[in-house]
Design a protein around this motif. Structure first.
Motif, PDB file in Angstrom:
ATOM      1  N   GLY A   1      17.693 -43.032 -77.531  1.00  0.00           N
ATOM      2  CA  GLY A   1      16.558 -42.188 -77.148  1.00  0.00           C
ATOM      3  C   GLY A   1      15.514 -42.966 -76.372  1.00  0.00           C
ATOM      4  N   VAL A   2      15.238 -44.189 -76.783  1.00  0.00           N
ATOM      5  CA  VAL A   2      14.281 -45.029 -76.062  1.00  0.00           C
ATOM      6  C   VAL A   2      14.795 -45.339 -74.653  1.00  0.00           C
ATOM      7  N   ALA A   3      16.102 -45.558 -74.517  1.00  0.00           N
ATOM      8  CA  ALA A   3      16.675 -45.824 -73.186  1.00  0.00           C
ATOM      9  C   ALA A   3      16.509 -44.621 -72.273  1.00  0.00           C
ATOM     10  N   ILE A   4      16.743 -43.418 -72.825  1.00  0.00           N
ATOM     11  CA  ILE A   4      16.557 -42.203 -72.018  1.00  0.00           C
ATOM     12  C   ILE A   4      15.091 -42.044 -71.631  1.00  0.00           C
ATOM     13  N   PHE A   5      14.199 -42.265 -72.586  1.00  0.00           N
ATOM     14  CA  PHE A   5      12.762 -42.142 -72.313  1.00  0.00           C
ATOM     15  C   PHE A   5      12.341 -43.096 -71.196  1.00  0.00           C
ATOM     16  N   THR A   6      12.787 -44.334 -71.284  1.00  0.00           N
ATOM     17  CA  THR A   6      12.421 -45.326 -70.264  1.00  0.00           C
ATOM     18  C   THR A   6      12.938 -44.924 -68.887  1.00  0.00           C
ATOM     19  N   SER A   7      14.176 -44.437 -68.844  1.00  0.00           N
ATOM     20  CA  SER A   7      14.757 -44.030 -67.557  1.00  0.00           C
ATOM     21  C   SER A   7      14.011 -42.846 -66.961  1.00  0.00           C
ATOM     22  N   LEU A   8      13.713 -41.841 -67.803  1.00  0.00           N
ATOM     23  CA  LEU A   8      13.004 -40.655 -67.302  1.00  0.00           C
ATOM     24  C   LEU A   8      11.596 -41.002 -66.850  1.00  0.00           C
ATOM     25  N   LEU A   9      10.944 -41.882 -67.588  1.00  0.00           N
ATOM     26  CA  LEU A   9       9.593 -42.274 -67.203  1.00  0.00           C
ATOM     27  C   LEU A   9       9.598 -43.030 -65.882  1.00  0.00           C
ATOM     28  N   THR A  10      10.618 -43.848 -65.684  1.00  0.00           N
ATOM     29  CA  THR A  10      10.729 -44.598 -64.434  1.00  0.00           C
ATOM     30  C   THR A  10      10.994 -43.674 -63.250  1.00  0.00           C
ATOM     31  N   LEU A  11      11.822 -42.645 -63.489  1.00  0.00           N
ATOM     32  CA  LEU A  11      12.192 -41.729 -62.404  1.00  0.00           C
ATOM     33  C   LEU A  11      11.128 -40.675 -62.121  1.00  0.00           C
ATOM     34  N   ALA A  12      10.155 -40.504 -63.029  1.00  0.00           N
ATOM     35  CA  ALA A  12       9.216 -39.390 -62.909  1.00  0.00           C
ATOM     36  C   ALA A  12       8.487 -39.389 -61.571  1.00  0.00           C
ATOM     37  N   ASP A  13       7.891 -40.513 -61.187  1.00  0.00           N
ATOM     38  CA  ASP A  13       7.136 -40.560 -59.936  1.00  0.00           C
ATOM     39  C   ASP A  13       8.062 -40.468 -58.724  1.00  0.00           C
TER      40      ASP A  13
ATOM     41  N   GLY B   1      25.628 -31.455 -86.422  1.00  0.00           N
ATOM     42  CA  GLY B   1      24.326 -32.045 -86.725  1.00  0.00           C
ATOM     43  C   GLY B   1      24.009 -33.222 -85.825  1.00  0.00           C
ATOM     44  N   LEU B   2      25.013 -34.006 -85.528  1.00  0.00           N
ATOM     45  CA  LEU B   2      24.820 -35.167 -84.653  1.00  0.00           C
ATOM     46  C   LEU B   2      24.488 -34.722 -83.231  1.00  0.00           C
ATOM     47  N   ALA B   3      25.180 -33.673 -82.748  1.00  0.00           N
ATOM     48  CA  ALA B   3      24.892 -33.153 -81.407  1.00  0.00           C
ATOM     49  C   ALA B   3      23.466 -32.618 -81.330  1.00  0.00           C
ATOM     50  N   LEU B   4      23.028 -31.920 -82.380  1.00  0.00           N
ATOM     51  CA  LEU B   4      21.650 -31.419 -82.407  1.00  0.00           C
ATOM     52  C   LEU B   4      20.651 -32.571 -82.414  1.00  0.00           C
ATOM     53  N   ALA B   5      20.963 -33.618 -83.182  1.00  0.00           N
ATOM     54  CA  ALA B   5      20.079 -34.781 -83.220  1.00  0.00           C
ATOM     55  C   ALA B   5      20.000 -35.457 -81.854  1.00  0.00           C
ATOM     56  N   ALA B   6      21.129 -35.535 -81.160  1.00  0.00           N
ATOM     57  CA  ALA B   6      21.136 -36.141 -79.827  1.00  0.00           C
ATOM     58  C   ALA B   6      20.322 -35.303 -78.846  1.00  0.00           C
ATOM     59  N   GLY B   7      20.513 -33.979 -78.914  1.00  0.00           N
ATOM     60  CA  GLY B   7      19.741 -33.109 -78.036  1.00  0.00           C
ATOM     61  C   GLY B   7      18.250 -33.215 -78.304  1.00  0.00           C
ATOM     62  N   LEU B   8      17.889 -33.258 -79.593  1.00  0.00           N
ATOM     63  CA  LEU B   8      16.476 -33.381 -79.951  1.00  0.00           C
ATOM     64  C   LEU B   8      15.904 -34.706 -79.474  1.00  0.00           C
ATOM     65  N   ALA B   9      16.680 -35.781 -79.631  1.00  0.00           N
ATOM     66  CA  ALA B   9      16.209 -37.090 -79.174  1.00  0.00           C
ATOM     67  C   ALA B   9      15.988 -37.091 -77.665  1.00  0.00           C
ATOM     68  N   ALA B  10      16.900 -36.455 -76.918  1.00  0.00           N
ATOM     69  CA  ALA B  10      16.760 -36.415 -75.460  1.00  0.00           C
ATOM     70  C   ALA B  10      15.555 -35.581 -75.045  1.00  0.00           C
ATOM     71  N   VAL B  11      15.353 -34.442 -75.712  1.00  0.00           N
ATOM     72  CA  VAL B  11      14.204 -33.588 -75.374  1.00  0.00           C
ATOM     73  C   VAL B  11      12.895 -34.306 -75.686  1.00  0.00           C
ATOM     74  N   LEU B  12      12.861 -34.997 -76.821  1.00  0.00           N
ATOM     75  CA  LEU B  12      11.647 -35.756 -77.152  1.00  0.00           C
ATOM     76  C   LEU B  12      11.408 -36.864 -76.142  1.00  0.00           C
ATOM     77  N   ALA B  13      12.502 -37.497 -75.692  1.00  0.00           N
ATOM     78  CA  ALA B  13      12.358 -38.551 -74.689  1.00  0.00           C
ATOM     79  C   ALA B  13      11.820 -37.997 -73.376  1.00  0.00           C
ATOM     80  N   ALA B  14      12.188 -36.748 -73.066  1.00  0.00           N
ATOM     81  CA  ALA B  14      11.736 -36.127 -71.811  1.00  0.00           C
ATOM     82  C   ALA B  14      10.372 -35.459 -71.944  1.00  0.00           C
TER      83      ALA B  14
END
Length: 426
Positions: A305-317, A390-403
């Motif tokens: 989730g942190v890796a996704i967050f970092t990537s999305l934050l970098t790509l935002a601008d 449950g794992l798929a839902l957790a992954a989706g939630l982690a990605a949405v929170l990262a975004a």
């Protein structure tokens, strides 16, 4: 091509090497190959969705998502590896838990187990118990060299308790009658795998060769083990004190009998246990052994989730030139932000779907290859679809929170920043 090569190497590893080396090579090849193949697999899925999309906005969404893949590929690969590892390890642990529970029911079939400590005391206890229980099953074991390796020989009484419940994996016809007649031995699964012995073969015990009548599961025991009928065991080890018993008695009578044994013979808790407490102790030890896996599962998902967050934050601008024309055409910043959240959740869901077969193959490798080489037993693989959901839902939630933060920043971005894109383009 590199991903395919890694998968081929994983498949060929057992032909090149043996033991745990081959097992770990298979695991490494599978995970590396699957991770490298994830971006092109996602690109194919997105291209397929784009070709079937209706309306310009939907077509843009799928095309733009595919365009973002290079910047998100490492984060999505980390997510897939985390999901695959979660699925593989949780399937292994769940399979072990379910198998272990059934195995305990088979191995711990008697209601009470006791150790008198001394032969004379054991004889007194057995005489007192004779009219009070349904059966007294003597228990005994002795160290031995079995098939040129350290092991243990165990005695088994000829009784329905074992005939009905003992966890045999393979056996010759009429195995129990032949064992009772002293025609051979049973061996545990560890010896079956490590020495390549099976029903009909001969196994050497302290220099004597005896026929193998059957193979039984023996989880948790690192040693080779062979089972003789009790009469054959006593004849082989006549000087070994007989101090341990398993007692068959009605379940309702267990508490009173335990209290009577404690009061009359002074048997302490370490000398006597009932079936329920033994099973509870075994289950507690099992759960403590694998308690760390839950924490590791959360940790790996958190890192992804942190890796996704970092990537999305970098790509935002960097994405403003793609988003500004849509805003100028009438899409509100709030709707654009919602599309970003949807994109993150969708990519996580697709990654979870692609991670499922990888995780199941990983679980099979752990159960059928690594576990056999490391411990000498193979566990049946069981499936847990509810855990996958449950794992798929957790992954989706982690990605949405990262975004969430990049999407919120887009929603709150001043219109002048979006207009500035056109000024710079001009």
């Amino acid at each position: 091509m590199a991903g395919v090569a890694a998968l081929v190497l994983a498949a060929l590893a057992p032909l090149v090497a043996g033991g745990l080396t081959a097992g770990f090579a298979m695991l490494g090849g599978l995970l590396i190959g699957a991770a490298l193949l994830l971006p092109p697999a996602l690109a194919r899925v997105l291209r397929w969705a784009e070709a079937r999309a209706h309306g310009p906005l939907a077509q843009w969404f799928w095309a733009d998502t595919r365009q973002q893949l290079p910047g998100l590929s490492l984060a999505l690969m980390a997510l897939m590896l985390a999901l695959a590892a979660n699925i593989g390890v949780s399937t292994m642990v769940g399979s072990f838990r379910a198998t272990f529970a059934g195995w305990l029911d088979q191995r711990l079939a008697a209601e009470i187990y006791l150790d008198a400590g001394e032969a004379d005391r054991a004889a007194d206890i057995a005489a007192w118990l004779e009219p009070r229980v349904d059966a007294i099953l003597p228990l005994a074991s002795a160290p031995a060299t079995i098939a040129d390796r350290p092991g243990q020989v165990m005695a088994m009484a000829d009784h329905a308790t074992y005939r009905d419940a003992w966890p045999l994996l393979d056996a010759v016809p009429d195995v129990w009658d032949r064992l009772a007649a002293g025609d051979g031995v049973l061996i545990n699964e560890q010896l079956f795998h490590r020495a390549g012995l099976g029903p009909g073969d001969g196994v050497t015990i302290d220099g004597d060769t005896l026929p193998v009548l059957g193979v039984y599961s023996d989880y948790g025991n690192p040693l080779a083990q062979a089972v003789l009928t009790h009469a054959a065991f006593v004849a082989r080890y006549p000087d070994l004190p007989q101090t341990r018993f398993a007692l068959r008695v009605a379940s309702a009578e267990v508490p009173a009998l335990v209290d009577a044994l404690r009061d009359r013979f002074g048997l302490t808790a370490d000398r006597m246990r009932d079936q329920t407490s033994l099973k509870a102790l075994s289950q507690d030890i099992f759960e403590q052994t694998f308690a760390v896996t839950g924490a590791l599962n959360l940790l790996t998902l958190g890192v992804a989730g942190v890796a996704i967050f970092t990537s999305l934050l970098t790509l935002a601008d960097q994405r403003l030139p793609q988003l500004a024309p849509l805003w100028a055409l009438g899409l509100t910043r709030a709707r654009l932000a919602r599309l970003e959240l949807l994109r993150a959740g969708m990519l996580a869901a697709l990654t979870a779907v692609l991670a499922l077969p990888v995780g199941l193959v990983l679980a099979w490798m752990l159960l059928a290859v690594v576990n056999v080489e490391a411990f000498g037993w193979r566990l049946p693989m069981r499936l847990f679809p509810a855990d996958w959901a449950g794992l798929a839902l957790a992954a989706g939630l982690a990605a949405v929170l990262a975004a969430a933060l990049p999407a919120w920043r887009l929603w709150r971005r001043p219109p002048a920043h979006l207009l500035g894109v056109f000024v710079h383009d001009r």
